[in-house]
Scaffold this active site. Sequence first.
Site, mmCIF file in Angstrom:
data_model
loop_
_atom_site.group_PDB
_atom_site.id
_atom_site.type_symbol
_atom_site.label_atom_id
_atom_site.label_comp_id
_atom_site.label_asym_id
_atom_site.label_seq_id
_atom_site.Cartn_x
_atom_site.Cartn_y
_atom_site.Cartn_z
ATOM 1 N N PHE A 123 -35.449 15.696 -20.049
ATOM 2 C CA PHE A 123 -34.368 15.168 -19.201
ATOM 3 C C PHE A 123 -33.682 16.305 -18.444
ATOM 4 O O PHE A 123 -33.552 17.412 -18.955
ATOM 5 C CB PHE A 123 -33.373 14.321 -20.000
ATOM 6 N N PRO A 124 -33.272 16.063 -17.197
ATOM 7 C CA PRO A 124 -32.679 17.117 -16.383
ATOM 8 C C PRO A 124 -31.461 17.715 -17.076
ATOM 9 O O PRO A 124 -30.702 17.012 -17.753
ATOM 10 C CB PRO A 124 -32.280 16.405 -15.098
ATOM 11 N N CYS A 125 -31.315 19.015 -16.893
ATOM 12 C CA CYS A 125 -30.284 19.724 -17.647
ATOM 13 C C CYS A 125 -28.979 19.736 -16.868
ATOM 14 O O CYS A 125 -28.497 20.775 -16.457
ATOM 15 C CB CYS A 125 -30.746 21.131 -17.966
ATOM 16 N N GLN A 126 -28.431 18.595 -16.611
ATOM 17 C CA GLN A 126 -27.136 18.517 -15.934
ATOM 18 C C GLN A 126 -26.038 18.950 -16.899
ATOM 19 O O GLN A 126 -26.236 18.965 -18.099
ATOM 20 C CB GLN A 126 -26.864 17.082 -15.446
ATOM 21 N N ASN A 162 -35.347 20.441 -23.467
ATOM 22 C CA ASN A 162 -34.316 20.923 -22.555
ATOM 23 C C ASN A 162 -34.166 22.435 -22.658
ATOM 24 O O ASN A 162 -34.763 23.076 -23.515
ATOM 25 C CB ASN A 162 -32.979 20.221 -22.846
#
Length: 320
Positions: A82-85, A126
């Site tokens: 999942f994108p590391c926002q 991640n």
Amino acid sequence: MTLNVTSFFCGCGGMDLGIQGNFNYLKNFYKKHPTKIVYAADFDSYATTIYNNNFSHKCETKDVRKVSDKDIPAHDILLGGFPCQSFSIVAQNPPRLGIKDEKGQLFFEMCRILQTKKPRFFIAENVKGLLSANKKKAFPLIIKHFEESGYFVKWKLLNSADFGVPQKRERVFILGFKNEKDYQKFSFPEAITKENHVPLKTVLQDNIIEKYYFSDRAVEGMKRVQHKMNKGRSQNIELPCNTISAHLSKVSLNSTDPVLLEDGKYRRFTPREAANIQSFPDDFHLESVSENRQYRAIGNAVPPVLMWHVSNSLMDIITT
Ligand SMILES: C[S@@+](CC[C@H](N)C(=O)[O-])C[C@H]1O[C@@H](n2cnc3c(N)ncnc32)[C@H](O)[C@@H]1O
């Protein structure tokens, strides 16, 4: 037995190749796992073009927030790098993740699918920074959300250089188990090349064409400031490379991205070298999109060989 896999945020397919197996890298064969990818999605059409040129099944170019659980077949494993926002944890008691904008927190998209499709396992990946994000508050909350989605959770920070990859890339792997027995049986893979890391020189190409070299002007500019800043990050080719990133498309001598110094000349990696550094096999096709897009998709990927080792440990608990 075949384990069906759904892959969210599939990118160009590093995790997917790793869980599938059946590929060669640096004279090693990574055997096929008993898995079948039944659904994959990413909203970056350049990454999905590369993906679809390399797998016999096809992924969708779609925002996962718009993927309904009804669109996804039943599956045994959910994948998600999942994108590391950055996670917003506003002053709350008890603290909660992303309370203001849960939709914006893409990690919740995995929880949504876990709650509705209830696969036996999940694998999330991640950056190392996730462990310290929000003054170390975000990570325990993420684990809690996964647990509250109905899973027993184990996690570990792994370095791809310890698994035969010529790159120091530390990533957190979070594994979830629907059944406690599976959870108890699972152990993360042990390092196999801790003492004998694969050096960067193993994957460099010869006869590099001029366009990959930095101009004299760029080099002079970098040298003027190098004493002040940590710039001109030329790599020691006898060691694994520093982490490469999606920024490779814009690498400059004034950034901290890794570059090479060969015979007194500085150059960037070619896209094929970037793919080699990430442990993609030689026959992984990149050429369907521009070089900038290749660097981006490759720099974002999970190293397939590292993912293969994690998946292999998961397969062990099924076959024992
Ligand atoms: C860390 S990369 C994943 C790498 C991939 N798992 C691999 O191993 O090659 C994160 C990916 O999330 C994708 N992404 C970000 N937001 C998204 C969204 N809302 N829907 C679908 N994909 C998204 C990005 O395009 C990017 O490819």
